[in-house]
Design a protein around this motif. Sequence first.
Motif, short mmCIF file in Angstrom:
data_model
loop_
_atom_site.label_atom_id
_atom_site.label_comp_id
_atom_site.label_asym_id
_atom_site.label_seq_id
_atom_site.Cartn_x
_atom_site.Cartn_y
_atom_site.Cartn_z
N THR A 241 0.84 -1.19 0.00
CA THR A 241 0.00 0.00 0.00
C THR A 241 0.88 1.25 0.00
N PRO A 244 0.72 7.74 2.11
CA PRO A 244 -0.17 8.85 1.78
C PRO A 244 0.57 10.13 1.43
N GLU A 372 -14.73 0.96 -2.36
CA GLU A 372 -14.38 1.52 -3.67
C GLU A 372 -14.50 3.02 -3.56
N PRO A 376 -10.82 11.06 -3.65
CA PRO A 376 -9.45 10.67 -3.30
C PRO A 376 -9.25 10.52 -1.80
N GLY A 379 -2.89 8.96 -0.97
CA GLY A 379 -2.21 7.77 -1.47
C GLY A 379 -3.04 6.97 -2.45
N HIS A 380 -4.32 7.31 -2.61
CA HIS A 380 -5.21 6.52 -3.45
C HIS A 380 -6.15 7.45 -4.23
N THR A 381 -6.44 7.07 -5.47
CA THR A 381 -7.29 7.88 -6.33
C THR A 381 -8.70 7.31 -6.37
N ALA A 384 -10.12 3.42 -6.63
CA ALA A 384 -9.28 2.43 -5.96
C ALA A 384 -10.13 1.56 -5.04
N ARG A 385 -9.76 0.29 -4.94
CA ARG A 385 -10.47 -0.65 -4.09
C ARG A 385 -9.56 -1.03 -2.93
N LEU A 386 -10.07 -0.85 -1.72
CA LEU A 386 -9.27 -1.04 -0.51
C LEU A 386 -9.96 -2.05 0.40
N GLU A 435 -4.51 -2.85 -0.36
CA GLU A 435 -5.25 -2.63 -1.59
C GLU A 435 -5.84 -3.95 -2.07
#
Length: 437
Positions: A241, A244, A372, A376, A379-381, A384-386, A435
Amino acid sequence: MMLPPGLLISAPASGAGKTTLTLGLLRALGDQGLKVQPFKSGPDYIDPGFHHAASGRASVNLDSWAMGPGLIGQLIGAAEGADLVLAEGSMGLFDGVACPGETGSGASADIAALTGWPVVLVLDVSGQAQSAAAVAAGFAALREDVHLAGVVLNRVASPRHEALVRAGMQAAGIPVLGALPRLKSVEMPERHLGLVQAEEHAALERILSEAGRFVADHIDLRRLRASARPTARPGNAARRTPPPGQRIALARDAAFSFVYPHLLEGWRAAGAEILPFSPLADQAPDPSADVCWLPGGYPELHAGRLAEAENFRAALRAFAETRPVHGECGGYMAMGAGLIDKDGQRHRMAGLLGLVTSYEKRKMHLGYRLAELSAPLPGHTPGARLRGHEFHYSTILDQPDPPLARVTDANGAEVAETGSCRGRASGTFFHLIAEAT
C-alpha cells in the motif's frame, strides 16, 4: 536468509486461552535465549502490542481475507534472523467469513496451510474429560492441508481431571504438549474493544514474567519446539500500500494508538518519513508535513481533553486548508463536529467534517470492509479498491458530507459507514489493511 520453523497457536473458539499461552511461550522461550518472532492471524490490533512486549520483536498481522499471498509472503520476512515463529490465531481455527477474499476466508487455518505451520490447539477442558479428544480429533481431520502438532489442555481442574483428558487423547492418537491449571493472575483484563492495550497495562511486566514461568512449568517446551515445521513463503513479490505522502504527520498518543504496523513499515520502506505528534498534549501536526493521518484509538475516552486542545484543533484546521488530512475510526470521529461520550455529554471536535458520533448507547460494528473510493484518499485515487476492518461501538448520528466510498461487508452487503469527505479532509470507520486486487 532462511526463515525459521514455526507453529500457529489456535483453539476451537475465542476465550480458550490462546493469548495467555502465546504470551507465556514468547516469554518462556525468550528466557531460554531464543529469538521468537510473533505474528497475529487476522485483523486484531491489540494482541500484537502484547506480543511485542513479551518477545521484544514487533508482531505482524497476517490476514488471508485482506491480503494476497505475495503480501503475506513479504510480511513473513519479519521472521528472518529469528529461531522460531509463533503465530497467534483469531477466534476458532476454521472461523472466517462466508465469501473468500484475496487468499481465503480470514480463518487462521488459511495461514497455517499457506505457511506450513503446524497448529497447537488450546482446549478449554473445564467441564469435560475424555470427550475433549473428540474435539481435537475433529479439528485434526477437517482440512488435509492443516496439520495438528498437538494440544495444550487449559483450565485443568485437578491431577485426576488431567489424567482422564490425557487418556482420551492417547486413545485418539493426539499428542498432549502440556496442561495448564486455571491461574487468574496471568489472565488479561478486558475493555470495550477487547484487551487493554499493552502500553496502558501497569502490571504488564509482572504478568508476562509470571506467564512465562507458568508456561515453562506446565508445557513441554522441548517437545513443542520439535513439533515446529519449516516456514513456506507463499506468493511472489507484491506491491505494498503506497504511503499517503512523503512526510506524514501521524497522531500518536493514548487517543490515537492504532495503525497496522505493516502499513507504517511499508510507508518507511517506500521512503516516507513519519512525524509523530500528540493531540492530547495539544500539539500541532508538523508544518513541514505534506499530509496528516489520524489513526484509530479511543477518542471517546479522552473527548474532554481533545475538546480543550485548542492549539491542536486550530492547527489541524489550518493544515487542512492546504494539505490533506485523513482519519481512521477514532481519527475520523475526532475530525467531526462533535462526539458524545458514554455519559451523554457532547464534546466539540475539530470540525473538519460534519460527522457527529455517539458512544452513549454502545452498539458493536464489526467486520471486514471492501471500499471503492468515490473521492481521493491520501495515497489513493477515486476508483481504488481497498480492504480493511471495522471494529467500534460508536454510532453515527449525523454524516452530512459526501460519502468517501461505497463500502460493503465481506458478504457484499452495503454498510452505512461509508466515510465522508469535505475539501481536503477525509475519514473512514474502517482501518486500511491493503489494496484489493
